[in-house]
Scaffold this active site. Structure first.
Site, PDB file in Angstrom:
ATOM      1  CB  SER A 226      -7.312 -12.619   9.548  1.00  8.32           C
ATOM      2  OG  SER A 226      -5.998 -12.158   9.725  1.00  8.32           O
ATOM      3  CG  ASP A 299     -19.696  10.463   5.261  1.00  7.23           C
ATOM      4  OD1 ASP A 299     -18.601  10.480   4.664  1.00  7.23           O
ATOM      5  OD2 ASP A 299     -20.491   9.507   5.190  1.00  7.23           O
ATOM      6  CG  ASP A 462      -7.162  -5.313   6.611  1.00 10.07           C
ATOM      7  OD1 ASP A 462      -6.382  -5.116   7.560  1.00 10.07           O
ATOM      8  OD2 ASP A 462      -7.510  -6.446   6.244  1.00 10.07           O
ATOM      9  CG  HIS A 500      -7.507  -7.384   9.846  1.00  5.29           C
ATOM     10  ND1 HIS A 500      -7.255  -7.907   8.596  1.00  5.29           N
ATOM     11  CD2 HIS A 500      -7.263  -8.406  10.724  1.00  5.29           C
ATOM     12  CE1 HIS A 500      -6.868  -9.160   8.701  1.00  5.29           C
ATOM     13  NE2 HIS A 500      -6.867  -9.501   9.974  1.00  5.29           N
TER      14      HIS A 500
END
Length: 579
Positions: A226, A299, A462, A500
Protein backbone atom coordinates in the site's frame (compact mmCIF):
# COMPACT_ATOMS: atom_id res chain seq x y z
CA UNK A 1 26.74 -0.17 -2.06
CA UNK A 2 27.06 3.47 -2.98
CA UNK A 3 25.48 5.79 -0.43
CA UNK A 4 26.68 9.08 -1.80
CA UNK A 5 24.26 11.98 -1.75
CA UNK A 6 21.69 11.59 -4.50
CA UNK A 7 19.48 14.39 -5.72
CA UNK A 8 15.85 13.18 -5.76
CA UNK A 9 14.58 12.86 -9.28
CA UNK A 10 11.96 15.26 -10.54
CA UNK A 11 8.67 13.98 -11.89
CA UNK A 12 9.85 13.82 -15.50
CA UNK A 13 12.61 11.47 -16.48
CA UNK A 14 15.44 11.75 -18.99
CA UNK A 15 15.79 9.61 -22.04
CA UNK A 16 16.45 5.95 -21.73
CA UNK A 17 19.77 5.19 -20.15
CA UNK A 18 21.99 2.35 -21.20
CA UNK A 19 21.68 -0.65 -18.91
CA UNK A 20 24.70 -2.55 -17.69
CA UNK A 21 23.90 -5.63 -15.67
CA UNK A 22 26.33 -6.55 -12.95
CA UNK A 23 26.72 -10.26 -12.38
CA UNK A 24 26.10 -11.55 -8.87
CA UNK A 25 28.67 -13.77 -7.26
CA UNK A 26 27.39 -17.23 -6.37
CA UNK A 27 29.95 -17.67 -3.62
CA UNK A 28 27.38 -16.71 -0.98
CA UNK A 29 25.23 -19.71 -1.85
CA UNK A 30 27.46 -22.18 -0.04
CA UNK A 31 25.41 -23.73 2.73
CA UNK A 32 22.28 -21.83 1.66
CA UNK A 33 19.31 -22.66 3.87
CA UNK A 34 15.91 -23.75 2.44
CA UNK A 35 14.68 -20.18 3.03
CA UNK A 36 17.57 -18.91 0.90
CA UNK A 37 19.10 -16.83 3.68
CA UNK A 38 22.79 -17.42 4.15
CA UNK A 39 24.31 -16.20 7.44
CA UNK A 40 27.23 -13.85 7.01
CA UNK A 41 30.58 -15.55 7.54
CA UNK A 42 31.35 -15.68 11.27
CA UNK A 43 34.94 -14.75 10.50
CA UNK A 44 33.64 -11.42 9.17
CA UNK A 45 31.62 -10.58 12.26
CA UNK A 46 32.41 -9.79 15.88
CA UNK A 47 31.63 -12.54 18.36
CA UNK A 48 28.24 -12.69 20.07
CA UNK A 49 29.81 -11.66 23.36
CA UNK A 50 31.39 -8.61 21.69
CA UNK A 51 28.04 -7.65 20.12
CA UNK A 52 26.26 -8.00 23.46
CA UNK A 53 28.65 -5.45 24.96
CA UNK A 54 28.45 -3.21 21.90
CA UNK A 55 24.66 -2.96 21.98
CA UNK A 56 24.09 -0.67 25.02
CA UNK A 57 27.12 1.38 23.97
CA UNK A 58 25.14 2.55 20.92
CA UNK A 59 22.88 4.65 23.14
CA UNK A 60 23.82 8.29 22.85
CA UNK A 61 25.49 7.80 19.47
CA UNK A 62 25.22 10.83 17.20
CA UNK A 63 25.33 10.59 13.42
CA UNK A 64 26.19 13.82 11.68
CA UNK A 65 23.93 15.21 8.98
CA UNK A 66 26.84 14.90 6.53
CA UNK A 67 26.41 11.10 6.64
CA UNK A 68 22.79 11.38 5.45
CA UNK A 69 22.21 11.66 1.73
CA UNK A 70 19.56 14.39 1.91
CA UNK A 71 19.47 17.78 3.64
CA UNK A 72 18.78 16.85 7.24
CA UNK A 73 19.44 17.40 10.88
CA UNK A 74 21.69 15.02 12.78
CA UNK A 75 20.53 11.64 14.06
CA UNK A 76 20.74 10.55 17.69
CA UNK A 77 20.28 7.14 19.27
CA UNK A 78 17.96 7.48 22.26
CA UNK A 79 17.87 3.83 23.37
CA UNK A 80 19.86 0.67 22.67
CA UNK A 81 18.67 -2.43 24.49
CA UNK A 82 19.80 -6.04 24.27
CA UNK A 83 16.69 -8.22 23.90
CA UNK A 84 16.67 -11.89 24.88
CA UNK A 85 15.48 -14.56 22.48
CA UNK A 86 11.81 -15.54 22.72
CA UNK A 87 10.01 -18.75 21.77
CA UNK A 88 6.57 -19.53 20.40
CA UNK A 89 4.70 -18.58 17.24
CA UNK A 90 6.25 -15.10 17.19
CA UNK A 91 9.74 -16.23 18.16
CA UNK A 92 12.53 -13.67 17.97
CA UNK A 93 16.28 -14.19 18.29
CA UNK A 94 18.61 -12.36 20.63
CA UNK A 95 18.99 -8.89 19.16
CA UNK A 96 19.91 -5.27 19.86
CA UNK A 97 16.89 -2.97 19.67
CA UNK A 98 17.86 0.56 18.71
CA UNK A 99 15.53 3.57 18.87
CA UNK A 100 16.54 6.90 17.40
CA UNK A 101 15.48 10.27 16.06
CA UNK A 102 16.57 12.37 13.10
CA UNK A 103 16.29 16.08 13.76
CA UNK A 104 14.36 18.26 11.30
CA UNK A 105 15.76 21.31 9.52
CA UNK A 106 12.64 23.27 10.32
CA UNK A 107 12.21 23.67 14.10
CA UNK A 108 8.44 23.50 13.60
CA UNK A 109 8.63 20.09 11.88
CA UNK A 110 8.52 16.89 13.93
CA UNK A 111 11.58 14.61 14.07
CA UNK A 112 11.80 11.33 12.20
CA UNK A 113 11.79 8.43 14.63
CA UNK A 114 12.99 4.96 13.72
CA UNK A 115 13.66 1.50 15.09
CA UNK A 116 16.58 -0.69 14.05
CA UNK A 117 16.81 -4.34 15.11
CA UNK A 118 20.29 -5.92 14.98
CA UNK A 119 20.35 -9.72 15.41
CA UNK A 120 23.43 -11.26 16.97
CA UNK A 121 23.27 -13.98 14.30
CA UNK A 122 23.18 -11.86 11.14
CA UNK A 123 22.61 -13.15 7.60
CA UNK A 124 24.34 -10.16 6.01
CA UNK A 125 21.13 -8.52 4.79
CA UNK A 126 19.03 -5.54 5.87
CA UNK A 127 15.30 -5.26 5.38
CA UNK A 128 13.51 -1.92 5.57
CA UNK A 129 9.76 -2.15 6.24
CA UNK A 130 7.33 0.22 4.55
CA UNK A 131 4.43 1.95 6.27
CA UNK A 132 0.72 2.22 5.56
CA UNK A 133 -2.04 4.80 5.09
CA UNK A 134 -0.72 8.21 6.13
CA UNK A 135 1.75 6.44 8.44
CA UNK A 136 1.95 8.37 11.71
CA UNK A 137 3.07 5.56 13.99
CA UNK A 138 6.41 3.84 14.42
CA UNK A 139 6.93 0.73 12.30
CA UNK A 140 8.91 -1.52 14.67
CA UNK A 141 9.88 -3.99 11.91
CA UNK A 142 9.41 -6.91 14.31
CA UNK A 143 6.36 -8.51 12.72
CA UNK A 144 5.75 -10.51 9.54
CA UNK A 145 5.95 -8.87 6.14
CA UNK A 146 2.83 -8.50 4.05
CA UNK A 147 1.22 -11.71 2.72
CA UNK A 148 3.72 -13.99 4.48
CA UNK A 149 2.39 -17.50 5.26
CA UNK A 150 1.53 -18.00 8.90
CA UNK A 151 4.24 -20.57 9.51
CA UNK A 152 7.04 -18.39 8.07
CA UNK A 153 9.45 -17.00 10.70
CA UNK A 154 9.55 -13.21 10.82
CA UNK A 155 12.52 -11.64 9.01
CA UNK A 156 14.42 -10.80 12.21
CA UNK A 157 14.21 -14.47 13.22
CA UNK A 158 15.65 -15.34 9.81
CA UNK A 159 18.74 -13.26 10.47
CA UNK A 160 17.77 -9.98 8.81
CA UNK A 161 18.61 -6.61 10.27
CA UNK A 162 15.18 -4.95 10.18
CA UNK A 163 14.23 -1.29 10.36
CA UNK A 164 11.19 0.93 10.20
CA UNK A 165 10.13 4.53 10.77
CA UNK A 166 7.10 6.73 11.53
CA UNK A 167 7.94 8.65 8.30
CA UNK A 168 8.51 11.84 10.28
CA UNK A 169 5.25 12.43 12.12
CA UNK A 170 2.85 10.92 14.64
CA UNK A 171 -0.94 10.99 14.31
CA UNK A 172 -1.67 12.52 17.70
CA UNK A 173 -4.18 15.23 16.84
CA UNK A 174 -5.84 16.68 19.94
CA UNK A 175 -8.93 17.52 17.89
CA UNK A 176 -9.88 14.08 16.58
CA UNK A 177 -8.28 10.73 15.73
CA UNK A 178 -9.61 11.17 12.20
CA UNK A 179 -7.21 14.05 11.37
CA UNK A 180 -4.62 11.69 9.92
CA UNK A 181 -3.12 14.19 7.43
CA UNK A 182 -2.82 17.22 9.68
CA UNK A 183 0.98 16.89 9.54
CA UNK A 184 0.92 17.87 5.83
CA UNK A 185 0.46 21.50 6.81
CA UNK A 186 4.22 21.51 7.47
CA UNK A 187 6.26 21.34 4.25
CA UNK A 188 9.18 19.38 5.70
CA UNK A 189 6.91 16.86 7.40
CA UNK A 190 5.10 16.27 4.10
CA UNK A 191 8.38 15.94 2.19
CA UNK A 192 9.57 13.37 4.73
CA UNK A 193 6.34 11.44 4.25
CA UNK A 194 6.76 11.63 0.47
CA UNK A 195 10.29 10.25 0.33
CA UNK A 196 12.75 11.91 2.71
CA UNK A 197 12.21 9.83 5.84
CA UNK A 198 12.85 6.48 4.16
CA UNK A 199 16.10 7.64 2.56
CA UNK A 200 17.33 9.30 5.75
CA UNK A 201 16.50 6.34 7.99
CA UNK A 202 18.08 3.96 5.49
CA UNK A 203 21.30 5.98 5.48
CA UNK A 204 21.43 6.18 9.27
CA UNK A 205 20.81 2.45 9.52
CA UNK A 206 23.67 1.82 7.11
CA UNK A 207 26.05 3.76 9.34
CA UNK A 208 24.91 1.91 12.47
CA UNK A 209 25.14 -1.50 10.82
CA UNK A 210 28.77 -0.82 9.90
CA UNK A 211 29.57 0.34 13.43
CA UNK A 212 27.90 -2.64 15.06
CA UNK A 213 29.06 -5.49 12.79
CA UNK A 214 32.24 -3.81 11.46
CA UNK A 215 31.11 -4.46 7.90
CA UNK A 216 28.50 -3.29 5.41
CA UNK A 217 25.54 -5.48 4.44
CA UNK A 218 25.77 -7.78 1.46
CA UNK A 219 22.26 -6.87 0.31
CA UNK A 220 19.72 -4.21 1.21
CA UNK A 221 16.00 -4.85 0.67
CA UNK A 222 12.84 -2.76 0.95
CA UNK A 223 9.48 -4.48 1.51
CA UNK A 224 6.15 -2.67 1.74
CA UNK A 225 2.49 -2.75 0.83
CA UNK A 226 0.00 0.00 0.00
CA UNK A 227 1.73 3.24 1.13
CA UNK A 228 4.77 1.07 1.87
CA UNK A 229 4.59 -0.29 -1.67
CA UNK A 230 4.69 3.26 -2.98
CA UNK A 231 7.70 3.90 -0.78
CA UNK A 232 9.51 0.92 -2.27
CA UNK A 233 8.94 2.15 -5.82
CA UNK A 234 9.98 5.64 -4.74
CA UNK A 235 13.30 4.25 -3.52
CA UNK A 236 13.91 2.50 -6.85
CA UNK A 237 13.09 5.67 -8.79
CA UNK A 238 14.70 8.39 -6.65
CA UNK A 239 17.59 6.49 -5.01
CA UNK A 240 18.32 3.62 -7.42
CA UNK A 241 21.69 2.65 -5.91
CA UNK A 242 20.44 2.26 -2.34
CA UNK A 243 18.63 -1.07 -2.59
CA UNK A 244 19.37 -4.43 -4.18
CA UNK A 245 15.82 -5.75 -4.05
CA UNK A 246 12.33 -4.36 -3.53
CA UNK A 247 8.95 -6.02 -2.95
CA UNK A 248 6.09 -3.63 -3.67
CA UNK A 249 2.62 -4.96 -2.84
CA UNK A 250 -0.58 -3.10 -3.87
CA UNK A 251 1.40 0.17 -4.13
CA UNK A 252 -0.51 3.46 -4.14
CA UNK A 253 1.55 4.51 -7.15
CA UNK A 254 -0.39 7.42 -8.60
CA UNK A 255 -1.08 8.82 -5.13
CA UNK A 256 -2.43 12.18 -6.30
CA UNK A 257 -4.86 10.67 -8.80
CA UNK A 258 -5.94 7.99 -6.30
CA UNK A 259 -6.86 10.52 -3.64
CA UNK A 260 -8.73 12.65 -6.15
CA UNK A 261 -10.65 9.48 -6.94
CA UNK A 262 -11.47 9.21 -3.24
CA UNK A 263 -12.86 12.76 -3.33
CA UNK A 264 -14.97 11.94 -6.38
CA UNK A 265 -16.40 8.82 -4.70
CA UNK A 266 -17.07 10.81 -1.52
CA UNK A 267 -19.23 13.21 -3.50
CA UNK A 268 -21.20 10.27 -4.92
CA UNK A 269 -21.67 8.91 -1.40
CA UNK A 270 -22.94 12.22 -0.09
CA UNK A 271 -25.37 12.41 -3.02
CA UNK A 272 -27.19 9.24 -1.99
CA UNK A 273 -24.76 6.53 -3.08
CA UNK A 274 -24.21 5.04 0.39
CA UNK A 275 -25.20 1.33 0.73
CA UNK A 276 -26.06 -0.81 3.71
CA UNK A 277 -24.70 -4.34 4.14
CA UNK A 278 -27.60 -5.95 2.31
CA UNK A 279 -27.17 -3.64 -0.67
CA UNK A 280 -23.44 -4.36 -0.80
CA UNK A 281 -24.32 -8.05 -0.83
CA UNK A 282 -26.71 -7.39 -3.73
CA UNK A 283 -23.85 -5.74 -5.61
CA UNK A 284 -21.53 -8.66 -4.93
CA UNK A 285 -24.07 -11.23 -6.03
CA UNK A 286 -24.69 -9.23 -9.19
CA UNK A 287 -20.98 -9.37 -10.01
CA UNK A 288 -20.93 -13.12 -9.31
CA UNK A 289 -23.96 -13.74 -11.52
CA UNK A 290 -22.23 -11.97 -14.41
CA UNK A 291 -18.63 -13.10 -13.95
CA UNK A 292 -18.27 -16.25 -11.84
CA UNK A 293 -18.12 -18.72 -14.74
CA UNK A 294 -15.59 -16.72 -16.77
CA UNK A 295 -12.72 -18.64 -15.11
CA UNK A 296 -14.20 -22.06 -15.86
CA UNK A 297 -15.62 -22.68 -12.38
CA UNK A 298 -18.71 -21.48 -10.50
CA UNK A 299 -17.46 -21.07 -6.94
CA UNK A 300 -18.16 -17.47 -5.99
CA UNK A 301 -14.65 -16.32 -6.99
CA UNK A 302 -13.96 -13.91 -9.87
CA UNK A 303 -10.55 -14.79 -11.29
CA UNK A 304 -10.92 -13.60 -14.89
CA UNK A 305 -10.84 -9.97 -13.83
CA UNK A 306 -10.53 -8.20 -17.19
CA UNK A 307 -13.34 -10.18 -18.81
CA UNK A 308 -15.55 -9.23 -15.87
CA UNK A 309 -15.08 -5.53 -16.63
CA UNK A 310 -16.90 -5.97 -19.93
CA UNK A 311 -19.50 -8.43 -18.63
CA UNK A 312 -20.85 -6.79 -15.46
CA UNK A 313 -23.20 -3.80 -15.86
CA UNK A 314 -24.11 -2.00 -12.61
CA UNK A 315 -27.29 -0.68 -14.26
CA UNK A 316 -28.63 -4.26 -14.39
CA UNK A 317 -29.09 -4.03 -10.60
CA UNK A 318 -31.08 -0.77 -10.64
CA UNK A 319 -34.48 -0.81 -8.93
CA UNK A 320 -37.46 -0.41 -11.21
CA UNK A 321 -38.75 2.25 -8.82
CA UNK A 322 -36.38 4.91 -7.54
CA UNK A 323 -38.74 6.01 -4.79
CA UNK A 324 -36.81 6.17 -1.51
CA UNK A 325 -39.97 5.25 0.39
CA UNK A 326 -40.14 1.91 -1.41
CA UNK A 327 -36.39 1.28 -1.46
CA UNK A 328 -35.42 -2.41 -1.36
CA UNK A 329 -32.22 -4.20 -0.37
CA UNK A 330 -32.28 -6.54 -3.40
CA UNK A 331 -31.67 -3.76 -5.95
CA UNK A 332 -29.76 -0.47 -6.16
CA UNK A 333 -31.00 3.09 -6.47
CA UNK A 334 -29.94 5.40 -9.29
CA UNK A 335 -27.46 7.13 -6.93
CA UNK A 336 -25.99 3.80 -5.85
CA UNK A 337 -25.60 2.63 -9.44
CA UNK A 338 -23.89 5.93 -10.18
CA UNK A 339 -21.41 5.30 -7.34
CA UNK A 340 -20.50 1.86 -8.70
CA UNK A 341 -20.20 3.13 -12.26
CA UNK A 342 -18.07 6.04 -11.08
CA UNK A 343 -15.65 3.64 -9.40
CA UNK A 344 -15.13 1.88 -12.72
CA UNK A 345 -14.34 5.10 -14.59
CA UNK A 346 -10.98 6.78 -15.09
CA UNK A 347 -10.39 10.03 -13.19
CA UNK A 348 -9.02 12.61 -15.64
CA UNK A 349 -7.26 15.92 -14.94
CA UNK A 350 -7.28 18.92 -17.27
CA UNK A 351 -3.54 19.36 -16.74
CA UNK A 352 -0.56 16.98 -16.59
CA UNK A 353 0.80 15.50 -13.38
CA UNK A 354 4.30 14.13 -12.74
CA UNK A 355 5.81 12.04 -15.54
CA UNK A 356 3.23 13.31 -18.03
CA UNK A 357 0.27 11.40 -16.60
CA UNK A 358 -3.12 13.08 -16.53
CA UNK A 359 -5.45 10.39 -15.22
CA UNK A 360 -5.95 7.57 -12.73
CA UNK A 361 -7.57 4.26 -13.76
CA UNK A 362 -10.91 2.97 -12.56
CA UNK A 363 -11.33 0.03 -10.20
CA UNK A 364 -11.93 -3.61 -11.10
CA UNK A 365 -14.90 -5.75 -10.05
CA UNK A 366 -14.66 -9.03 -8.21
CA UNK A 367 -14.57 -8.90 -4.39
CA UNK A 368 -17.41 -6.62 -3.32
CA UNK A 369 -19.19 -8.72 -0.72
CA UNK A 370 -16.21 -9.88 1.36
CA UNK A 371 -14.65 -8.48 4.56
CA UNK A 372 -12.14 -5.68 4.04
CA UNK A 373 -13.44 -4.75 0.61
CA UNK A 374 -16.24 -2.53 -0.74
CA UNK A 375 -18.01 -2.09 2.60
CA UNK A 376 -14.85 -1.04 4.41
CA UNK A 377 -13.20 1.08 1.74
CA UNK A 378 -16.02 2.60 -0.31
CA UNK A 379 -19.23 2.86 1.73
CA UNK A 380 -18.34 2.39 5.40
CA UNK A 381 -20.79 1.27 8.11
CA UNK A 382 -22.68 4.60 8.20
CA UNK A 383 -23.51 7.38 5.73
CA UNK A 384 -20.66 9.95 5.60
CA UNK A 385 -20.92 13.30 7.33
CA UNK A 386 -19.25 16.70 7.22
CA UNK A 387 -17.36 17.28 9.38
CA UNK A 388 -16.25 13.67 9.37
CA UNK A 389 -17.34 11.60 12.37
CA UNK A 390 -14.92 11.78 15.31
CA UNK A 391 -14.97 7.96 15.39
CA UNK A 392 -12.90 6.74 12.40
CA UNK A 393 -14.73 3.40 12.59
CA UNK A 394 -17.93 5.12 11.41
CA UNK A 395 -16.46 6.31 8.11
CA UNK A 396 -15.27 4.53 4.99
CA UNK A 397 -11.52 4.58 4.44
CA UNK A 398 -11.84 6.24 1.05
CA UNK A 399 -13.99 9.01 2.51
CA UNK A 400 -11.73 9.53 5.53
CA UNK A 401 -8.56 9.65 3.43
CA UNK A 402 -10.09 11.73 0.64
CA UNK A 403 -11.46 14.24 3.14
CA UNK A 404 -8.07 14.58 4.86
CA UNK A 405 -6.31 14.86 1.50
CA UNK A 406 -8.46 17.74 0.31
CA UNK A 407 -8.40 19.64 3.61
CA UNK A 408 -4.77 19.23 4.67
CA UNK A 409 -2.74 18.37 1.56
CA UNK A 410 -4.35 20.41 -1.22
CA UNK A 411 -6.45 23.29 0.12
CA UNK A 412 -4.66 23.38 3.50
CA UNK A 413 -7.93 24.55 4.97
CA UNK A 414 -9.06 22.22 7.81
CA UNK A 415 -12.65 23.50 7.52
CA UNK A 416 -12.97 22.91 3.76
CA UNK A 417 -15.89 20.79 2.52
CA UNK A 418 -14.79 18.39 -0.21
CA UNK A 419 -18.16 18.82 -1.95
CA UNK A 420 -16.91 22.26 -3.05
CA UNK A 421 -13.60 21.04 -4.48
CA UNK A 422 -12.50 21.48 -8.10
CA UNK A 423 -8.99 20.32 -9.05
CA UNK A 424 -8.58 23.13 -11.59
CA UNK A 425 -8.90 25.70 -8.80
CA UNK A 426 -5.78 24.24 -7.13
CA UNK A 427 -3.85 23.07 -10.20
CA UNK A 428 -0.47 24.44 -9.06
CA UNK A 429 -0.69 22.72 -5.67
CA UNK A 430 -1.94 19.48 -7.24
CA UNK A 431 1.07 19.41 -9.57
CA UNK A 432 3.41 20.17 -6.67
CA UNK A 433 1.99 17.29 -4.62
CA UNK A 434 2.22 14.98 -7.62
CA UNK A 435 5.93 15.76 -8.05
CA UNK A 436 6.51 14.84 -4.40
CA UNK A 437 4.24 11.84 -3.99
CA UNK A 438 3.61 10.03 -7.26
CA UNK A 439 5.88 7.04 -7.84
CA UNK A 440 5.15 6.85 -11.56
CA UNK A 441 8.58 7.34 -13.18
CA UNK A 442 9.00 4.35 -15.54
CA UNK A 443 12.76 4.78 -15.98
CA UNK A 444 14.17 2.15 -13.62
CA UNK A 445 17.30 1.70 -15.72
CA UNK A 446 19.69 2.89 -12.98
CA UNK A 447 18.09 0.56 -10.43
CA UNK A 448 18.31 -2.38 -12.82
CA UNK A 449 21.85 -1.48 -13.94
CA UNK A 450 23.46 -2.31 -10.60
CA UNK A 451 21.53 -5.59 -10.35
CA UNK A 452 18.43 -4.33 -8.52
CA UNK A 453 15.39 -6.61 -8.63
CA UNK A 454 11.75 -5.55 -8.30
CA UNK A 455 8.77 -7.76 -7.47
CA UNK A 456 5.33 -6.18 -7.61
CA UNK A 457 2.08 -7.79 -6.53
CA UNK A 458 -1.44 -6.55 -7.23
CA UNK A 459 -4.69 -7.86 -5.71
CA UNK A 460 -7.45 -7.74 -8.32
CA UNK A 461 -10.21 -7.42 -5.67
CA UNK A 462 -8.61 -4.31 -4.15
CA UNK A 463 -11.05 -1.48 -3.38
CA UNK A 464 -8.44 0.69 -1.62
CA UNK A 465 -6.41 1.48 -4.71
CA UNK A 466 -7.00 0.43 -8.28
CA UNK A 467 -4.93 -2.63 -9.25
CA UNK A 468 -4.95 -1.20 -12.76
CA UNK A 469 -2.58 1.53 -11.54
CA UNK A 470 0.13 -1.04 -10.84
CA UNK A 471 -0.61 -2.89 -14.04
CA UNK A 472 -0.38 0.28 -16.12
CA UNK A 473 2.80 1.35 -14.35
CA UNK A 474 4.42 -2.00 -15.14
CA UNK A 475 3.34 -1.59 -18.76
CA UNK A 476 4.97 1.86 -18.81
CA UNK A 477 8.27 0.41 -17.54
CA UNK A 478 8.19 -2.21 -20.30
CA UNK A 479 7.50 0.49 -22.88
CA UNK A 480 10.34 2.68 -21.58
CA UNK A 481 13.01 -0.02 -21.20
CA UNK A 482 11.88 -2.91 -23.37
CA UNK A 483 10.52 -6.31 -22.37
CA UNK A 484 13.96 -7.97 -22.38
CA UNK A 485 15.38 -5.58 -19.79
CA UNK A 486 12.28 -5.78 -17.62
CA UNK A 487 12.12 -9.56 -17.84
CA UNK A 488 15.66 -9.72 -16.46
CA UNK A 489 14.93 -7.56 -13.42
CA UNK A 490 11.23 -7.19 -12.60
CA UNK A 491 8.08 -9.23 -12.06
CA UNK A 492 4.41 -8.37 -11.59
CA UNK A 493 2.17 -11.02 -10.07
CA UNK A 494 -1.61 -10.89 -9.78
CA UNK A 495 -3.47 -12.42 -6.83
CA UNK A 496 -7.04 -12.67 -8.11
CA UNK A 497 -10.17 -11.94 -6.05
CA UNK A 498 -7.93 -10.72 -3.21
CA UNK A 499 -8.60 -7.60 -1.14
CA UNK A 500 -6.20 -4.79 -0.29
CA UNK A 501 -5.10 -6.43 2.96
CA UNK A 502 -4.26 -9.69 1.19
CA UNK A 503 -7.30 -11.76 2.16
CA UNK A 504 -9.93 -13.39 0.00
CA UNK A 505 -13.24 -15.17 0.30
CA UNK A 506 -15.79 -16.83 -1.95
CA UNK A 507 -18.89 -14.67 -2.34
CA UNK A 508 -21.12 -17.77 -2.32
CA UNK A 509 -19.87 -20.40 0.15
CA UNK A 510 -17.64 -17.93 2.11
CA UNK A 511 -14.62 -20.23 1.87
CA UNK A 512 -11.32 -18.50 2.72
CA UNK A 513 -9.04 -18.28 -0.31
CA UNK A 514 -5.30 -19.05 -0.35
CA UNK A 515 -3.50 -15.70 -0.74
CA UNK A 516 -0.13 -16.08 1.02
CA UNK A 517 3.35 -16.48 -0.44
CA UNK A 518 6.84 -15.94 0.97
CA UNK A 519 7.78 -13.06 -1.34
CA UNK A 520 10.84 -12.20 0.72
CA UNK A 521 12.43 -15.57 0.00
CA UNK A 522 11.48 -15.25 -3.66
CA UNK A 523 13.25 -11.90 -3.78
CA UNK A 524 16.30 -13.10 -1.86
CA UNK A 525 16.72 -16.17 -4.06
CA UNK A 526 16.66 -13.86 -7.07
CA UNK A 527 19.10 -11.25 -5.74
CA UNK A 528 21.51 -13.37 -3.72
CA UNK A 529 21.09 -16.68 -5.50
CA UNK A 530 20.52 -15.53 -9.09
CA UNK A 531 17.42 -17.76 -9.19
CA UNK A 532 14.87 -16.21 -11.53
CA UNK A 533 11.34 -16.36 -10.06
CA UNK A 534 8.90 -18.74 -11.70
CA UNK A 535 6.12 -17.36 -13.87
CA UNK A 536 3.64 -19.08 -11.57
CA UNK A 537 3.86 -18.97 -7.76
CA UNK A 538 1.80 -21.04 -5.32
CA UNK A 539 -0.41 -19.37 -2.74
CA UNK A 540 -1.29 -20.94 0.60
CA UNK A 541 -3.93 -19.88 3.09
CA UNK A 542 -2.75 -17.12 5.43
CA UNK A 543 -4.66 -18.35 8.49
CA UNK A 544 -4.48 -22.08 7.90
CA UNK A 545 -1.73 -22.98 5.44
CA UNK A 546 -2.64 -26.67 5.30
CA UNK A 547 -6.42 -26.67 5.63
CA UNK A 548 -7.70 -24.52 2.77
CA UNK A 549 -5.81 -25.79 -0.22
CA UNK A 550 -3.57 -23.86 -2.60
CA UNK A 551 -3.98 -21.57 -5.58
CA UNK A 552 -1.89 -20.13 -8.39
CA UNK A 553 -0.60 -16.58 -8.46
CA UNK A 554 0.13 -15.91 -12.09
CA UNK A 555 2.56 -13.50 -13.62
CA UNK A 556 0.92 -10.55 -15.37
CA UNK A 557 -1.25 -10.64 -17.49
CA UNK A 558 -2.52 -14.10 -16.51
CA UNK A 559 -5.14 -15.44 -14.11
CA UNK A 560 -5.81 -19.01 -12.80
CA UNK A 561 -8.32 -20.79 -15.05
CA UNK A 562 -9.94 -24.00 -13.80
CA UNK A 563 -9.15 -27.02 -15.98
CA UNK A 564 -10.65 -29.82 -13.86
CA UNK A 565 -10.02 -31.73 -10.65
CA UNK A 566 -10.10 -30.72 -7.01
CA UNK A 567 -10.98 -27.02 -6.99
CA UNK A 568 -8.96 -26.51 -3.78
CA UNK A 569 -5.68 -27.63 -5.38
CA UNK A 570 -3.48 -25.34 -7.46
CA UNK A 571 -2.73 -28.08 -10.00
CA UNK A 572 -6.40 -27.96 -11.09
CA UNK A 573 -5.74 -24.57 -12.67
CA UNK A 574 -3.57 -23.12 -15.40
CA UNK A 575 -2.55 -19.53 -16.03
CA UNK A 576 -4.28 -17.85 -18.97
CA UNK A 577 -4.32 -14.26 -20.17
CA UNK A 578 -7.23 -12.22 -18.83
CA UNK A 579 -8.89 -10.24 -21.59
Amino acid sequence: MNHNNIIPRAGTHPGRLSVIFISISLGLLTGCSPMGHTPASRSDLPSSSTLRKACPALAGTRIDASEIGLPSGAAAITEATLRSATAGSSALPEYCQVLGRIAPRDPAAPPITFQLNLPLEWNGRTLQYGGGGFNGKLETALGPVRNAPQDTPVPLARGYVTLGTDSGHRTTSARAPTEVAEFALNDEAFENFAYGAYKKVGDVAGVLVKRFYHRAPDYRYYYGGSEGGREGLTMAQRFPNDYDGIVSVVPVIGWTGLFHGFQRHAVALRRGGWMNDAEVETLGQGVIAACDSLDGLRDGVVRNFMACQARFKPSDLQCKSNNEATRRDDCLSTAQVNLVETLGQRYTFDFPLANGLSSYPGWLYGAEDVPGSFGQWVTGPMPPTHPVSADPGNTSRQYLYGDNFIRYVITRDPAFDLMNYRADDYAARVREVSQLMDSTDPDLSRFFAHGGKLIMREETGDYAQSPMAGIQYFQSVMKALGSKVVDHSARLYLSTATTHDGSGQSMTDRRTLPTSHDMLSTLDHWVAGNETPADVLTLSSKDNPYGQGTQLMCRYPDYPHYVGGDRLVATSYECRASR
